[in-house]
Design an enzyme around this catalytic site. Structure first.
Site, mmCIF file in Angstrom:
data_model
loop_
_atom_site.group_PDB
_atom_site.id
_atom_site.type_symbol
_atom_site.label_atom_id
_atom_site.label_comp_id
_atom_site.label_asym_id
_atom_site.label_seq_id
_atom_site.Cartn_x
_atom_site.Cartn_y
_atom_site.Cartn_z
ATOM 1 N N CYS A 330 -4.345 -7.991 5.496
ATOM 2 C CA CYS A 330 -4.387 -9.223 6.283
ATOM 3 C C CYS A 330 -2.970 -9.718 6.573
ATOM 4 O O CYS A 330 -2.221 -9.070 7.299
ATOM 5 C CB CYS A 330 -5.237 -10.266 5.574
ATOM 6 S SG CYS A 330 -5.831 -11.580 6.670
ATOM 7 N N HIS A 427 -10.668 -7.291 3.817
ATOM 8 C CA HIS A 427 -10.636 -7.819 2.455
ATOM 9 C C HIS A 427 -11.819 -7.260 1.666
ATOM 10 O O HIS A 427 -12.860 -6.931 2.228
ATOM 11 C CB HIS A 427 -10.744 -9.343 2.456
ATOM 12 C CG HIS A 427 -9.491 -10.045 2.864
ATOM 13 N ND1 HIS A 427 -8.366 -10.073 2.077
ATOM 14 C CD2 HIS A 427 -9.204 -10.772 3.977
ATOM 15 C CE1 HIS A 427 -7.425 -10.794 2.683
ATOM 16 N NE2 HIS A 427 -7.905 -11.216 3.839
#
Length: 481
Positions: A330, A427
């Site tokens: 991310c 994630h």
């Protein structure tokens, strides 16, 4: 149809774990139970089944209840972006970014959403276990409170106050809290309990009796330290313990100042073949690290400056020269590129920042937020990965031609020409057991196939047994109304 609230004498006294344990214990007694936290402050968020985001602790508590997490379980989530400002998430969606001093003006409106979510849960389950935030002793924040006594009184929910004996001064914690509270708030407290005791609990008998005598509140037990707590997902990055020594292969993770969604690390910290090192500010990246993870961040450009201030950019380049691997997730993925541009000032002052240049990609921050549970296929192993995306920004560049994964038919992430540097917006990827084992094997780490979800479930069962053995659970549940 009934509810009970667990508040603490301070932050990090173990409220989240207590709620998880009581929830699992109530479920084992045959009750349908749901967790609830009116207001949470955390950059460690979970994507819910209804497409929003809540605090990661409430997602774990939902698991303890045998439920999928939904936004009603944490209707107000504050995600700090700077020392004085935070993003405000209401019932799973971002509504504003406000400075701390301006947040109080929002609270009356937020209480409406808090009670709305609470009443939906209360109508759907036999029992709702509510977690407070911070401490009711912070009486300077009592006006407009939605997290502790303000909520308890508005929803008419009895409170059990938790003291942390591991910190010392637990007698003063509990008695002092009563002293500073408004009498009407104090009347909502139905009892207390002691958490994190090490040694023989009988040694605290006199202190326990003194608290009962001075406050008039009954005690519901002394809970010893739970040794398996480290096997549960951490709510705060500082709760993730580094292994200072051991025979495992070293994986290092940079502890960014605005680290976010670091649940990616949870499956790694319990792998027997892995020595997970959380690199704290001022510390160098260990030279022996096989893999360095740059995690997510709530302030990507700000944390990139923080990373450079620690000298980690120099360490990373030396690590790659030595043949080490780097994985950016991310915000960490965005940092690995050539540039991060934020022309609209979405995450901070408008402008552009030069990236680490370890991937040939560039990122532009956009107002649109990607928030979804996804199933991906890892490009290198062709294994399925269950994860989630929660980010702003669009990343493109030549290295995207070598994607990290495929998500719903689209290329996702990027891998360097030599294959040792990779970035992804996914994630939770290491929670997929087969992928985790194969990925670690590719690093030369022998990791037998094991169920991470099974480890968490077994630990929740052990936590429930621990709570049942040492607390008056029957008495606690009888308080609920």
């Amino acid at each position: 149809m009934t509810a009970l609230m667990i508040q603490g004498c301070g932050s990090n006294v173990g409220k989240s774990m207590l709620v998880a344990g009581v929830c699992r214990a109530a479920r084992c007694r045959g009750l349908s139970v749901a967790p609830f936290k009116p207001q949470n402050m955390s950059n460690n968020a979970a994507v819910t089944v209804d497409g929003g985001e809540i605090g990661r602790a409430q997602a774990l508590q939902a698991m303890a209840c045998g439920l999928e997490p939904v936004t009603d379980m944490n209707p107000v989530l504050l995600k700090p972006e700077t020392d004085v400002g935070a993003q405000v998430i209401v019932q799973g969606r971002r509504v504003a970014t406000v400075r701390a001093r301006d947040y109080a003006s929002l609270k009356p409106k937020l209480m409406v959403s808090v009670l709305e979510s609470f009443h939906r849960l209360r109508a759907a389950y036999d029992l709702v276990i509510v977690e407070g935030a911070g401490s009711p002793a912070e009486v300077n924040l009592r006006a407009g409170d939605i997290a502790n006594m303000g909520f308890a009184r508005a929803a008419d929910v009895p409170v059990v106050l938790t003291g942390d004996i591991d910190r010392g001064g637990v007698i003063a914690q509990i008695i002092g809290t009563q002293v500073v509270m408004d009498p009407a708030d104090s009347a909502m407290v139905a009892g207390f309990l002691i958490n994190k005791f090490r040694g023989d609990p009988r040694l605290f008998d006199d202190g326990y009796a003194l608290i009962e005598a001075r406050t008039g509140w009954p005690g519901f037990g002394v809970l010893p330290w739970f040794d398996k707590a480290h096997l549960l997902p951490a709510e705060d990055a500082l709760d993730i313990r580094s292994e200072p020594s051991g025979t495992g292969v070293t994986i290092a993770c940079l502890t960014l100042s605005r680290i976010a969604n670091f649940d990616d690390l949870d499956p790694l910290k319990s792998e027997p073949g892995v020595r997970l090192v959380m690199v704290r500010p001022g510390q160098p990246i260990p030279a022996e690290a096989r893999l360095v993870i740059i995690p997510g961040s709530k302030s990507t450009r700000g944390d990139l400056a923080f990373l450079r201030a620690q000298g980690w950019d120099i360490d990373l380049k030396a690590h790659v020269r030595r043949g080490g691997h780097v994985l950016g997730i991310c915000g960490g993925y965005q940092m690995l590129g050539r540039e991060i541009a934020d022309p609209q000032g979405i995450e901070g002052p408008a402008g552009s920042t030069e990236g680490l240049g370890l991937l040939d990609v560039a990122t532009v921050m956009t107002a649109d937020k990607r928030l979804a549970r996804v199933q991906a296929v890892h490009a290198a192993t062709a294994l399925t990965v269950d994860g989630y995306e929660i980010h702003i920004g669009r990343t493109i560049g030549p290295d995207c031609a070598r994607p990290f994964a495929q998500v719903e038919g689209r290329a996702e992430g990027a891998v360097s020409l030599g294959g040792r540097v990779a970035g992804s917006y996914l994630h939770g990827l290491f929670s997929s057991d087969r992928f985790r084992a194969a990925y670690l094997a590719g690093l030369g780490i022998a990791a037998p196939l094991r169920s991470h979800a099974g480890v968490v479930e077994d630990t929740l069962d052990a936590l429930a047994d621990h709570v049942e053995a040492h607390l008056d659970v029957t008495g606690l549940l009888a308080l609920a109304r």
